[in-house]
Design a protein around this motif. Structure first.
Motif, PDB file in Angstrom:
ATOM      1  N   GLY A   1       0.812  -1.210   0.000  1.00 46.66           N
ATOM      2  CA  GLY A   1       0.000   0.000   0.000  1.00 46.66           C
ATOM      3  C   GLY A   1       0.846   1.262   0.000  1.00 46.66           C
ATOM      4  N   LEU A   2       1.940   1.234   0.767  1.00 39.23           N
ATOM      5  CA  LEU A   2       2.848   2.391   0.798  1.00 39.23           C
ATOM      6  C   LEU A   2       3.380   2.698  -0.593  1.00 39.23           C
ATOM      7  N   LEU A   3       3.830   1.661  -1.304  1.00 40.19           N
ATOM      8  CA  LEU A   3       4.376   1.887  -2.646  1.00 40.19           C
ATOM      9  C   LEU A   3       3.283   2.298  -3.631  1.00 40.19           C
ATOM     10  N   ALA A   4       2.049   1.820  -3.437  1.00 43.93           N
ATOM     11  CA  ALA A   4       0.944   2.310  -4.265  1.00 43.93           C
ATOM     12  C   ALA A   4       0.710   3.791  -3.994  1.00 43.93           C
ATOM     13  N   GLY A   5       0.898   4.210  -2.720  1.00 40.59           N
ATOM     14  CA  GLY A   5       0.797   5.631  -2.403  1.00 40.59           C
ATOM     15  C   GLY A   5       1.891   6.446  -3.072  1.00 40.59           C
ATOM     16  N   VAL A   6       3.114   5.923  -3.058  1.00 35.48           N
ATOM     17  CA  VAL A   6       4.215   6.596  -3.772  1.00 35.48           C
ATOM     18  C   VAL A   6       3.884   6.703  -5.255  1.00 35.48           C
ATOM     19  N   ALA A   7       3.361   5.612  -5.822  1.00 34.25           N
ATOM     20  CA  ALA A   7       2.987   5.627  -7.238  1.00 34.25           C
ATOM     21  C   ALA A   7       1.895   6.657  -7.502  1.00 34.25           C
ATOM     22  N   GLY A   8       0.966   6.838  -6.551  1.00 34.29           N
ATOM     23  CA  GLY A   8      -0.081   7.842  -6.715  1.00 34.29           C
ATOM     24  C   GLY A   8       0.484   9.248  -6.808  1.00 34.29           C
ATOM     25  N   VAL A   9       1.484   9.555  -5.989  1.00 37.72           N
ATOM     26  CA  VAL A   9       2.120  10.879  -6.039  1.00 37.72           C
ATOM     27  C   VAL A   9       2.902  11.038  -7.344  1.00 37.72           C
ATOM     28  N   LEU A  10       3.613   9.987  -7.759  1.00 40.46           N
ATOM     29  CA  LEU A  10       4.347  10.054  -9.026  1.00 40.46           C
ATOM     30  C   LEU A  10       3.381  10.221 -10.205  1.00 40.46           C
ATOM     31  N   ASN A  11       2.241   9.549 -10.143  1.00 35.24           N
ATOM     32  CA  ASN A  11       1.239   9.681 -11.197  1.00 35.24           C
ATOM     33  C   ASN A  11       0.716  11.114 -11.267  1.00 35.24           C
TER      34      ASN A  11
END
Length: 342
Positions: free
Chosen positions: A243-253
């Motif tokens: 979930g943390l890395l999905a959150g990082v991906a959300g910010v990068l997106n």
């Protein structure tokens, strides 16, 4: 403890080196890398100027950045014998949270303090969904497929409720510096962030107790419990990491597209799973590497880019990735049966 026999000791010199090279040649990472290099060579031969040019190579790495971040988290989950179908929706939800926090403190003209605050909020939101997944799997005893399918719908639905289904924008500084900036006019910041994530979490998986416990839980949960590993707690941490890395991906997106792109992530979970499996991570748990996952993610990105350059319908990408995924799982099953027979 018994001493190893002479037969158990790997020979030194040319014979030992040949043995190590033979084992290396049989690893999934090497075979997957060979497929990637072969595909790139074919496209470069067919359209050398368009495919092999610096601009297109940068485009490939930029397009692979967000899938790599998602697939790294997915690798940990799959190694434990689980699955996380919610990563695409968690990415969207995290991006919405980050955008809302940034908008509440300055919107388009937000400074770096506001951007950092929004980014932390987005990553925390993703971690929260990961914790929910972990608790549902461990304490609720809900199969990972069902638990994460449920949170997939909940995260996406809440993101749409929070925005009335409309996309939110991102601060210009975030887009200019993270989404579009090139270091030394060649290295995309997005790709460097993804590479840093792969290196850090590759080290975490390969060289730490957390990584060893991840493999142990995926190989045999009951045996892991007997040697003192707190399996439920570890699974919660693994899902939280995803979930943390999905959150990082959300910010990068948000940085890449200057928007939350709510409707554009329906295939992200498939891409993350495919990248991990193509890179040699077993869907049955217990084996996998981050290096293999990175190569596995690059394969469909390269195929997609090559098909576009050749003018082939992009829909064929889904056919190719689906077929290769089925073949990869088939050979993984075959390998396991042969190993068990021995």
């Amino acid at each position: 403890m018994t001493r190893p026999s002479v037969a158990d000791i790997e020979p030194v010199g040319p014979a030992g080196q040949r043995g190590r090279l033979a084992r290396l040649a049989r690893t999934n990472v090497v075979w997957t890398l060979g497929v990637l290099v072969g595909l790139a060579a074919v496209f470069a031969a067919l359209r050398p100027e368009a495919f092999a040019g610096p601009f297109n190579i940068r485009t490939i790495f930029i397009n692979a950045a967000i899938p790599v971040v998602l697939a790294v988290g997915m690798t940990f989950v799959i190694i434990t014998g689980g699955i996380d179908l919610s990563v695409g929706s968690v990415l969207v939800f995290s991006g919405v949270v980050a955008a809302k926090v940034m908008a509440a403190n300055g919107a388009a003209d937000a400074d770096w303090t506001v951007i950092a605050l929004g980014s932390v909020a987005g990553v925390a939101a993703g971690t929260g969904w990961g914790l929910v997944n972990g608790l549902l799997v461990t304490k609720g005893r809900i199969p990972p497929l069902i638990a994460t399918l449920g949170t997939l719908g909940m995260a996406l639905g809440l993101a749409q409720v929070a925005t009335d289904g409309s996309d939110l924008g991102a601060p210009r500084r975030l887009t200019d510096v993270v989404g579009n900036h090139l270091i030394a006019r060649q290295l995309p910041v997005l790709a460097l962030v993804a590479a840093a994530v792969a290196v850090v979490f590759g080290w975490l998986l390969a060289a730490t107790r957390f990584g060893r416990h991840t493999y142990a839980v995926g190989s045999n949960p009951e045996a892991a419990r007997r040697v003192g590993i707190r399996v439920d707690r570890h699974l919660i941490r693994v899902y939280a990491l995803s979930g943390l890395l999905a959150g990082v991906a959300g910010v990068l997106n948000l940085a890449k597209f200057s928007s939350t792109t709510i409707a554009s992530h329906t295939e992200d979970n498939l891409s993350a799973i495919a990248g991990a499996v193509l890179g040699g991570t077993s869907l049955f748990g217990g084996s996998g590497t981050i290096a293999g996952t990175v190569v596995g993610v690059l394969i469909p990105v390269v195929v997609n880019d090559g098909l576009i350059i050749l003018g082939v319908q992009q829909f064929w990408l889904f056919v190719a990735v689906g077929a290769v995924l089925v073949v990869a799982v088939f050979f993984d099953q075959l390998r396991r049966r042969l190993r068990d027979r021995d």
